[in-house]
Design an enzyme around this catalytic site. Structure first.
Site, PDB file in Angstrom:
ATOM      1  N   ASP A  32      68.752 118.846  -5.921  1.00  0.00           N
ATOM      2  CA  ASP A  32      67.337 118.534  -6.171  1.00  0.00           C
ATOM      3  C   ASP A  32      67.143 118.374  -7.676  1.00  0.00           C
ATOM      4  O   ASP A  32      67.853 118.986  -8.483  1.00  0.00           O
ATOM      5  CB  ASP A  32      66.425 119.646  -5.635  1.00  0.00           C
ATOM      6  CG  ASP A  32      65.023 119.127  -5.293  1.00  0.00           C
ATOM      7  OD1 ASP A  32      64.682 119.047  -4.093  1.00  0.00           O
ATOM      8  OD2 ASP A  32      64.272 118.792  -6.228  1.00  0.00           O
ATOM      9  N   ASP A  48      69.896 114.403 -10.361  1.00  0.00           N
ATOM     10  CA  ASP A  48      69.093 113.253  -9.941  1.00  0.00           C
ATOM     11  C   ASP A  48      69.883 112.461  -8.890  1.00  0.00           C
ATOM     12  O   ASP A  48      71.021 112.036  -9.146  1.00  0.00           O
ATOM     13  CB  ASP A  48      68.815 112.380 -11.173  1.00  0.00           C
ATOM     14  CG  ASP A  48      67.808 111.292 -10.880  1.00  0.00           C
ATOM     15  OD1 ASP A  48      67.705 110.829  -9.721  1.00  0.00           O
ATOM     16  OD2 ASP A  48      67.113 110.881 -11.838  1.00  0.00           O
ATOM     17  N   LEU A  68      67.179 113.615   1.933  1.00  0.00           N
ATOM     18  CA  LEU A  68      65.721 113.750   1.956  1.00  0.00           C
ATOM     19  C   LEU A  68      65.078 113.330   0.633  1.00  0.00           C
ATOM     20  O   LEU A  68      63.885 113.006   0.608  1.00  0.00           O
ATOM     21  CB  LEU A  68      65.326 115.216   2.218  1.00  0.00           C
ATOM     22  CG  LEU A  68      65.869 115.899   3.475  1.00  0.00           C
ATOM     23  CD1 LEU A  68      65.488 117.388   3.464  1.00  0.00           C
ATOM     24  CD2 LEU A  68      65.327 115.228   4.719  1.00  0.00           C
ATOM     25  N   ILE A  71      60.458 109.721  -3.173  1.00  0.00           N
ATOM     26  CA  ILE A  71      59.007 109.785  -3.314  1.00  0.00           C
ATOM     27  C   ILE A  71      58.474 109.627  -1.880  1.00  0.00           C
ATOM     28  O   ILE A  71      58.730 108.603  -1.242  1.00  0.00           O
ATOM     29  CB  ILE A  71      58.497 108.649  -4.219  1.00  0.00           C
ATOM     30  CG1 ILE A  71      59.064 108.835  -5.622  1.00  0.00           C
ATOM     31  CG2 ILE A  71      56.978 108.610  -4.226  1.00  0.00           C
ATOM     32  CD1 ILE A  71      58.755 107.696  -6.564  1.00  0.00           C
ATOM     33  N   HIS A 110      56.237 105.189   8.495  1.00  0.00           N
ATOM     34  CA  HIS A 110      55.553 104.126   7.737  1.00  0.00           C
ATOM     35  C   HIS A 110      56.383 102.831   7.691  1.00  0.00           C
ATOM     36  O   HIS A 110      55.898 101.818   7.191  1.00  0.00           O
ATOM     37  CB  HIS A 110      55.172 104.631   6.346  1.00  0.00           C
ATOM     38  CG  HIS A 110      54.108 105.689   6.425  1.00  0.00           C
ATOM     39  ND1 HIS A 110      52.797 105.402   6.698  1.00  0.00           N
ATOM     40  CD2 HIS A 110      54.195 107.043   6.338  1.00  0.00           C
ATOM     41  CE1 HIS A 110      52.092 106.533   6.763  1.00  0.00           C
ATOM     42  NE2 HIS A 110      52.923 107.545   6.549  1.00  0.00           N
ATOM     43  N   TYR A 133      56.536 102.074   0.082  1.00  0.00           N
ATOM     44  CA  TYR A 133      57.244 103.254   0.586  1.00  0.00           C
ATOM     45  C   TYR A 133      57.904 102.964   1.939  1.00  0.00           C
ATOM     46  O   TYR A 133      59.109 103.191   2.132  1.00  0.00           O
ATOM     47  CB  TYR A 133      56.245 104.418   0.688  1.00  0.00           C
ATOM     48  CG  TYR A 133      56.746 105.589   1.480  1.00  0.00           C
ATOM     49  CD1 TYR A 133      57.765 106.397   0.994  1.00  0.00           C
ATOM     50  CD2 TYR A 133      56.207 105.903   2.731  1.00  0.00           C
ATOM     51  CE1 TYR A 133      58.237 107.478   1.734  1.00  0.00           C
ATOM     52  CE2 TYR A 133      56.659 106.981   3.473  1.00  0.00           C
ATOM     53  CZ  TYR A 133      57.675 107.763   2.968  1.00  0.00           C
ATOM     54  OH  TYR A 133      58.146 108.823   3.701  1.00  0.00           O
ATOM     55  N   SER A 162      55.061 113.403  11.110  1.00  0.00           N
ATOM     56  CA  SER A 162      54.440 114.330  10.148  1.00  0.00           C
ATOM     57  C   SER A 162      55.101 115.685  10.327  1.00  0.00           C
ATOM     58  O   SER A 162      54.773 116.422  11.275  1.00  0.00           O
ATOM     59  CB  SER A 162      52.937 114.434  10.389  1.00  0.00           C
ATOM     60  OG  SER A 162      52.342 113.155  10.321  1.00  0.00           O
ATOM     61  N   ARG A 171      45.232 112.506  13.426  1.00  0.00           N
ATOM     62  CA  ARG A 171      46.433 111.659  13.478  1.00  0.00           C
ATOM     63  C   ARG A 171      47.679 112.483  13.830  1.00  0.00           C
ATOM     64  O   ARG A 171      48.554 112.036  14.563  1.00  0.00           O
ATOM     65  CB  ARG A 171      46.596 110.952  12.127  1.00  0.00           C
ATOM     66  CG  ARG A 171      47.816 110.051  12.039  1.00  0.00           C
ATOM     67  CD  ARG A 171      47.843 109.266  10.730  1.00  0.00           C
ATOM     68  NE  ARG A 171      49.041 108.471  10.644  1.00  0.00           N
ATOM     69  CZ  ARG A 171      50.201 108.901  10.132  1.00  0.00           C
ATOM     70  NH1 ARG A 171      50.306 110.141   9.631  1.00  0.00           N
ATOM     71  NH2 ARG A 171      51.258 108.118  10.127  1.00  0.00           N
TER      72      ARG A 171
HETATM   73  N1  LIG Z   1      56.979 115.370   5.276  1.00  0.00           N
HETATM   74  C1  LIG Z   1      56.845 114.411   6.172  1.00  0.00           C
HETATM   75  O1  LIG Z   1      56.062 114.530   7.109  1.00  0.00           O
HETATM   76  C2  LIG Z   1      57.673 113.168   6.089  1.00  0.00           C
HETATM   77  C3  LIG Z   1      57.330 112.078   6.915  1.00  0.00           C
HETATM   78  C4  LIG Z   1      58.121 110.936   6.877  1.00  0.00           C
HETATM   79  C5  LIG Z   1      59.234 110.886   6.038  1.00  0.00           C
HETATM   80  N2  LIG Z   1      59.503 111.937   5.221  1.00  0.00           N
HETATM   81  C6  LIG Z   1      60.658 111.820   4.331  1.00  0.00           C
HETATM   82  O2  LIG Z   1      61.371 113.042   4.305  1.00  0.00           O
HETATM   83  C7  LIG Z   1      61.880 113.287   3.005  1.00  0.00           C
HETATM   84  C8  LIG Z   1      61.388 114.618   2.481  1.00  0.00           C
HETATM   85  O3  LIG Z   1      59.970 114.587   2.436  1.00  0.00           O
HETATM   86  P1  LIG Z   1      59.128 115.836   1.914  1.00  0.00           P
HETATM   87  O4  LIG Z   1      57.819 115.763   2.605  1.00  0.00           O
HETATM   88  O5  LIG Z   1      59.956 117.068   1.996  1.00  0.00           O
HETATM   89  O6  LIG Z   1      58.910 115.405   0.413  1.00  0.00           O
HETATM   90  P2  LIG Z   1      58.796 116.389  -0.864  1.00  0.00           P
HETATM   91  O7  LIG Z   1      58.197 115.588  -1.960  1.00  0.00           O
HETATM   92  O8  LIG Z   1      58.150 117.657  -0.467  1.00  0.00           O
HETATM   93  O9  LIG Z   1      60.324 116.681  -1.194  1.00  0.00           O
HETATM   94  C9  LIG Z   1      61.147 115.741  -1.828  1.00  0.00           C
HETATM   95  C10 LIG Z   1      62.160 116.503  -2.654  1.00  0.00           C
HETATM   96  O10 LIG Z   1      62.988 115.535  -3.306  1.00  0.00           O
HETATM   97  C11 LIG Z   1      63.157 115.928  -4.647  1.00  0.00           C
HETATM   98  N3  LIG Z   1      63.408 114.741  -5.455  1.00  0.00           N
HETATM   99  C12 LIG Z   1      62.539 113.761  -5.785  1.00  0.00           C
HETATM  100  N4  LIG Z   1      63.131 112.845  -6.563  1.00  0.00           N
HETATM  101  C13 LIG Z   1      64.416 113.244  -6.735  1.00  0.00           C
HETATM  102  C14 LIG Z   1      65.527 112.720  -7.432  1.00  0.00           C
HETATM  103  N5  LIG Z   1      65.436 111.597  -8.147  1.00  0.00           N
HETATM  104  N6  LIG Z   1      66.689 113.390  -7.376  1.00  0.00           N
HETATM  105  C15 LIG Z   1      66.798 114.548  -6.667  1.00  0.00           C
HETATM  106  N7  LIG Z   1      65.776 115.106  -5.992  1.00  0.00           N
HETATM  107  C16 LIG Z   1      64.601 114.455  -6.015  1.00  0.00           C
HETATM  108  C17 LIG Z   1      61.870 116.617  -5.036  1.00  0.00           C
HETATM  109  O11 LIG Z   1      62.027 117.482  -6.152  1.00  0.00           O
HETATM  110  C18 LIG Z   1      61.526 117.364  -3.742  1.00  0.00           C
HETATM  111  O12 LIG Z   1      62.078 118.666  -3.714  1.00  0.00           O
HETATM  112  C19 LIG Z   1      61.460 112.094   2.159  1.00  0.00           C
HETATM  113  O13 LIG Z   1      62.507 111.162   2.138  1.00  0.00           O
HETATM  114  C20 LIG Z   1      60.265 111.546   2.891  1.00  0.00           C
HETATM  115  O14 LIG Z   1      60.069 110.185   2.626  1.00  0.00           O
HETATM  116  C21 LIG Z   1      58.755 113.061   5.217  1.00  0.00           C
END
Ligand SMILES: NC(=O)c1ccc[n+]([C@@H]2O[C@H](COP(=O)([O-])OP(=O)(O)OC[C@H]3O[C@@H](n4cnc5c(N)ncnc54)[C@H](O)[C@@H]3O)[C@@H](O)[C@H]2O)c1
Length: 254
Positions: A32, A48, A68, A71, A110, A133, A162, A171
């Site tokens: 992370d 990163d 995971l 953004i 999405h 996105y 979600s 939703r």
């Molecule tokens: N939460 C949901 O309901 C949901 C729904 C659809 C898709 N997703 C996908 O699931 C994944 C996780 O989502 P989330 O809700 O936990 O998001 P979040 O923003 O809570 O977590 C993302 C994590 O990635 C890390 N991160 C961001 N940029 C980074 C980089 N350049 N290098 C390393 N780490 C990095 C952040 O520090 C964070 O800890 C994402 O890919 C998101 O698109 C989530």
């Protein structure tokens, strides 16, 4: 199993790490860009995900990667390009170079957000992204297909609905993926001997669900939760026309 989880400190990563602690005996490496306090059996790498050298080192000797880091909402094209598109390329490329045989990619509902609500869809329906996105998630899915066909990496793309401790708005009664079902679905994707390349929707067995969960079931996913039990507690909202909700509004894209 030794597992790399990118973006492990976020909402999904935190729920998943808790769930996997009980259900899957896996040694975990967490990557992370923000610090995380690792738990028992976890090793933390600050870095990163867009840096190929960093991801190569993190993924080396891993049996699978759950990707995971992203953004997780709409943003400017430049930001989406950098983190979601370059980052996802780095993960697949690192998997290939380091011989990591399986990648579970966090895609998103999405990718198909412009389907009307109540329209039942499956992963074989054409994409209808509702945002940069959503389009970046489709790029990740297609890239996964390339890395599967060309290099034999086993790839599961989960179009997460979600993922939340509990549904909070109307939703979510259609889109909710409970923490338990998230863990069950990721575990199925990590362990199914039948996985080659698959796109699956990540949702619980919601009575009001819009998505075909059969492709996940074919990998061994059996959802047990239903958002309906929270129906009386969620915030009522004006009905959305499209499944992607607020992401579909023109003003949502900068
Ligand atoms: N939460 C949901 O309901 C949901 C729904 C659809 C898709 N997703 C996908 O699931 C994944 C996780 O989502 P989330 O809700 O936990 O998001 P979040 O923003 O809570 O977590 C993302 C994590 O990635 C890390 N991160 C961001 N940029 C980074 C980089 N350049 N290098 C390393 N780490 C990095 C952040 O520090 C964070 O800890 C994402 O890919 C998101 O698109 C989530």
């Amino acid at each position: 199993m030794k597992l790399l989880i990118t973006g492990a400190g976020g909402t999904v990563g935190t729920m998943l790490r808790q769930g996997l602690r009980d259900s899957l005996a896996a040694e975990k490496r967490l990557l992370d860009i923000n610090p995380i306090a690792p738990g028992i059996g976890e090793e933390f790498v600050l870095g990163d995900v867009t840096d190929l050298a960093v991801v190569r080192q993190a993924i080396s000797d891993c049996d699978a990667c759950v990707h995971l880091a992203a953004i997780p909402v709409e943003s400017t094209f430049e930001k989406i390009l950098q983190t979601n598109i370059r980052g996802t390329w780095a993960v697949f490329e690192a998997a290939r170079l380091e011989g990591c045989p399986r990648v579970v990619f966090a895609s998103s509902n999405h990718a198909t957000g412009y389907y009307p609500i109540h329209h039942r869809i499956s992963p074989s329906d054409p994409p209808r992204p509702d945002s940069y996105y959503g389009a970046s998630k489709l790029f990740g899915e297609v890239l996964g297909s390339l890395y599967h066909d060309k290099y034999g990496v086993r790839v599961a793309c989960i179009r997460i609905g979600s993922a939340l401790p509990r549904p909070v708005d109307e939703r979510h009664l259609s889109t909710w993926l409970s923490p338990g079902d998230l863990t069950r679905l990721v575990t199925a994707c990590l362990t199914s001997p039948d996985l080659g390349y698959a796109i699956v929707y990540g949702a619980s067995a919601n009575r009001r669900g819009w998505w075909d969960l059969e492709p996940g079931r074919r990998l061994g996913y059996e959802p047990v939760d239903d958002a309906e039990v929270f129906a009386a507690e969620v915030e009522p909202g004006p009905p959305d026309e499209f499944q992607g909700g607020t992401f579909t509004r023109p003003e949502a894209t900068p």
